[in-house]
Design an enzyme around this catalytic site. Structure first.
Site, mmCIF file in Angstrom:
data_model
loop_
_atom_site.group_PDB
_atom_site.id
_atom_site.type_symbol
_atom_site.label_atom_id
_atom_site.label_comp_id
_atom_site.label_asym_id
_atom_site.label_seq_id
_atom_site.Cartn_x
_atom_site.Cartn_y
_atom_site.Cartn_z
ATOM 1 N N CYS A 110 -16.473 91.737 -0.223
ATOM 2 C CA CYS A 110 -15.689 92.889 0.229
ATOM 3 C C CYS A 110 -15.385 93.827 -0.945
ATOM 4 O O CYS A 110 -14.615 93.472 -1.837
ATOM 5 C CB CYS A 110 -14.401 92.380 0.866
ATOM 6 N N CYS A 113 -11.718 94.819 -1.471
ATOM 7 C CA CYS A 113 -10.976 93.660 -1.984
ATOM 8 C C CYS A 113 -11.114 93.570 -3.503
ATOM 9 O O CYS A 113 -10.141 93.333 -4.215
ATOM 10 C CB CYS A 113 -11.490 92.365 -1.354
#
Length: 184
Positions: A110, A113
């Protein structure tokens, strides 16, 4: 002489068939070492070791209205959660110390993230009375399911005594800091 060795030729290189398996193993070993360095497994392991020390506390004496009081002063830092036992232990520890717990649910794949992770670390040094945890949803699926983590990552959940106080979805720095500040 009558003896012929079977070989496999790749361009100008010929390899005896009996040497194929050791050659493949040697090649795979080199690739594995390259991945370890490239992915940073060793760096992650050393960072995890550092993070175990991150939430250790020292007792600090302060004067409050003429009375000497002692409280725990915590260092900042983010602790990576690897399993349910560690998850439970960190929540028990935080409850015993009267601390909030904020969890960054994310994943290695991600991009948002990874982008907000340094800011999350920075916040851990600003809000030292809060325990900062990081959980990879692919690694700790049972915890992600327990906390109802859906497909929107990163997801930040704030807890006190294992009861959820608030949520921030996405890499929204201002909202994350507002959530922490509103519960201090």
């Amino acid at each position: 002489f009558g003896f012929r060795m079977s070989v496999i030729c790749l361009g100008p290189v010929c390899i005896p068939i009996s040497a194929i398996i050791p050659a493949i193993l040697l090649l795979l070993n080199g690739i594995w070492r390259w991945f370890q360095v490239r992915i940073g497994k060793k760096a992650v392991e050393s960072k995890d070791a550092e993070s175990k020390d991150a939430d250790k506390a020292e007792v600090v004496s302060t004067k409050d209205k003429g009375q000497l009081r002692q409280r725990k002063a915590f260092k900042g830092g983010v602790t990576k959660i690897h399993d349910s036992d560690e998850w439970e232990a960190k929540h028990r520890e935080a409850s015993a110390d009267g601390r909030l717990v904020i969890v960054d649910f994310g994943a290695k794949w991600c991009k948002p993230c990874r982008e907000i992770a340094p800011y999350f670390e920075e916040l851990s040094h600003k809000f030292t009375d809060t325990l900062f945890l990081s959980a990879d949803v692919d690694e700790v699926e049972d915890i992600a399911a327990e906390c109802d983590v859906s497909s929107f990552l990163p997801l930040f959940r704030l807890f006190r005594d294992k009861k959820e106080l608030g949520t921030v979805t996405g890499a929204r720095k201002e909202k994350l800091e507002e959530l922490l500040a509103s519960h201090q």
